[in-house]
Design an enzyme around this catalytic site. Structure first.
Site, PDB file in Angstrom:
ATOM      1  N   LYS A   1       0.869  -1.165   0.000  1.00 57.70           N
ATOM      2  CA  LYS A   1       0.000   0.000   0.000  1.00 57.70           C
ATOM      3  C   LYS A   1       0.909   1.219   0.000  1.00 57.70           C
ATOM      4  O   LYS A   1       2.035   1.208   0.511  1.00 57.70           O
ATOM      5  CB  LYS A   1      -0.947   0.006   1.182  1.00 57.70           C
ATOM      6  CG  LYS A   1      -0.309   0.096   2.565  1.00 57.70           C
ATOM      7  CD  LYS A   1       0.121   1.457   3.048  1.00 57.70           C
ATOM      8  CE  LYS A   1      -0.970   2.489   2.965  1.00 57.70           C
ATOM      9  NZ  LYS A   1      -0.465   3.824   3.471  1.00 57.70           N
TER      10      LYS A   1
ATOM     11  N   THR B   1       5.389   6.132   3.139  1.00 54.89           N
ATOM     12  CA  THR B   1       4.225   5.612   3.838  1.00 54.89           C
ATOM     13  C   THR B   1       3.733   4.433   3.037  1.00 54.89           C
ATOM     14  O   THR B   1       2.774   4.519   2.294  1.00 54.89           O
ATOM     15  CB  THR B   1       3.106   6.647   3.954  1.00 54.89           C
ATOM     16  OG1 THR B   1       3.592   7.725   4.714  1.00 54.89           O
ATOM     17  CG2 THR B   1       1.930   6.078   4.716  1.00 54.89           C
TER      18      THR B   1
ATOM     19  N   ASN C   1      -4.747  15.707   1.091  1.00 56.66           N
ATOM     20  CA  ASN C   1      -4.013  15.809   2.341  1.00 56.66           C
ATOM     21  C   ASN C   1      -4.575  16.886   3.254  1.00 56.66           C
ATOM     22  O   ASN C   1      -4.416  16.802   4.478  1.00 56.66           O
ATOM     23  CB  ASN C   1      -2.533  16.037   2.042  1.00 56.66           C
ATOM     24  CG  ASN C   1      -1.851  14.753   1.615  1.00 56.66           C
ATOM     25  OD1 ASN C   1      -1.527  13.912   2.442  1.00 56.66           O
ATOM     26  ND2 ASN C   1      -1.682  14.576   0.329  1.00 56.66           N
TER      27      ASN C   1
ATOM     28  N   SER D   1     -10.468  14.632   8.063  1.00 54.17           N
ATOM     29  CA  SER D   1     -11.835  15.141   8.218  1.00 54.17           C
ATOM     30  C   SER D   1     -12.840  14.216   7.554  1.00 54.17           C
ATOM     31  O   SER D   1     -12.494  13.207   6.975  1.00 54.17           O
ATOM     32  CB  SER D   1     -11.925  16.535   7.617  1.00 54.17           C
ATOM     33  OG  SER D   1     -11.570  16.518   6.261  1.00 54.17           O
TER      34      SER D   1
END
Length: 393
Positions: free
Chosen positions: A170, A181, A388, A393
């Protein structure tokens, strides 16, 4: 898909992410397997990274991977380490695997502690999934901002039988070596020594996963871990055996690396930045990274703008030693710049169709030295900022 022998897969919806999303996965080897790992160099290493480094240090065999998305378990202190160990115990009891033979990995938001009640509630579904679960389900469970799951596989014949490799990963943002990441898991059914497997993995990662960039950020959780359980009955013993397995492992990791950049957050382009003629590989890498991480180069790629001056500029501030008059730039095979000046002609017209392609080759030669480097870089789009800005949110 060529699934290596002796592995089972499980995935569950634990509620770490949005309802209805797989976010917990496990891969179990039927027999303990030789294990190897390469991890982030970020000083703030996540709890699972620290746990895995400890577990792999003594060279013992492992029985599988445990991975969750939605929470990174990074910057969580002693409580995060304790929670990591407790999740291993919890899953080990459920799946019948020794807790000290499960390698953990996590990805998601930094700072939040695990809600262990969610882990406990997900155990029945994870156990049930182990009967019918697939590699694709686990690949989906580890996604965060990825738009597609990422798998690659290979198989090849040896005199004593077939060997299979499967890789999944991923990653879409916060991507820059040393690693990104990203989480990546490699499965193999060959029989190989721990030392050879670790050396091979580290070597291949350095040539692939450590040669990509999306945004120049390095994560706290990055890892590439690999198991080889010997279930094929094929032993990797000779130098020729090693070279053959390495070639196919490299191919799997190359495909995964490309898929990460292709799926970059908001990305529309993949730039293959090739640097040659440098005094050393290190200098070549400086040039490649300066170009690949330049916001001006990346936004030009997004706009399909053949603004080659931004590439020259980035090479010039890279810190690499070279004579500016020696630099030769080609984009998509078209000679653009040499001897300190641009090539004559309608360069914008020549480059316009090339800049609209998905894959764009940028070749920079800086002299006649032996150093070279290849970096895969994404463009930088409006969507990257939106993704990003709205991540939590």
């Amino acid at each position: 898909m060529h699934i290596p022998k002796g592995y089972r897969f499980a995935a569950a919806q634990a509620g770490f992410k949005k309802v209805g999303k797989y976010d917990l996965g496990a891969i179990v080897s039927d027999v303990p397997a030789v294990a190897a790992g390469v991890f982030t160099t970020n000083k703030f290493k996540a709890a699972p990274v620290l746990q895995c480094r400890e577990m792999l240090a003594d060279g013992r065999k492992m029985s599988g991977f445990l991975v969750n998305s939605g929470q990174a378990n990074a910057c969580t202190g002693d409580q995060g380490r304790a929670n990591c160990r407790e999740t291993l115990n919890m899953v080990a009891r459920a799946l019948g695997v020794p807790a000290d033979e499960l390698l953990p990995a996590s990805t998601g938001v930094i700072g939040a502690q695990f809600d262990l009640s969610k882990w406990e509630a997900a155990m029945p579904a994870l156990v049930k999934s182990l009967e019918t679960g697939t590699a694709e389900l686990v690949a989906r469970a580890i996604m965060t901002t990825d738009t597609v799951h990422k798998l690659a596989h290979a198989s090849f014949e040896m005199p004593s039988g077939e060997v299979r490799l499967l890789g999944m990963c991923k990653g879409a943002g916060m991507i820059s070596p040393n690693m990104a990441t990203m989480l990546s898991f490699i499965l193999c059914d060959a029989d190989i020594s721990t030392e050879a497997w670790q050396t091979m993995l580290a070597d291949c990662v350095n040539l692939t996963i450590n040669r990509i960039t999306v945004d120049g950020d390095m994560s706290t959780n990055d890892c590439v871990m690999a198991l080889a359980n010997g279930a094929s009955g094929v032993a990797i013993e000779s130098e020729d055996d090693y070279v053959t397995l390495r070639k196919h492992l490299l191919a799997v990791l190359e495909e995964l690396a490309y898929k990460i950049v292709m799926d970059a957050e908001g990305g529309t382009k993949v730039a293959f930045i090739q640097v040659s003629g440098a005094r050393s590989d290190g200098d070549a890498e400086k040039v490649a990274r300066a170009v690949g991480n330049s916001p001006l180069v990346k936004t030009a790629l997004f706009g399909s703008d053949p603004n080659w001056g931004r590439i020259i500029c980035a090479a010039g501030y890279s810190g690499a030693e070279f004579n500016p008059d020696d630099l030769v730039l080609k984009i998509g095979g078209i000679l653009v710049f040499r001897n300190g000046t641009p090539e004559p002609g309608d360069m914008d017209g020549l480059l316009k169709p090339i800049m609209k392609e998905r894959d764009i080759v940028i070749h920079i030669n800086v002299g006649d030295g032996p150093g070279s480097s290849l970096l895969l870089a994404s463009d930088l789009s409006r969507d990257y900022v939106s993704i990003n800005a709205d991540y939590r949110s």
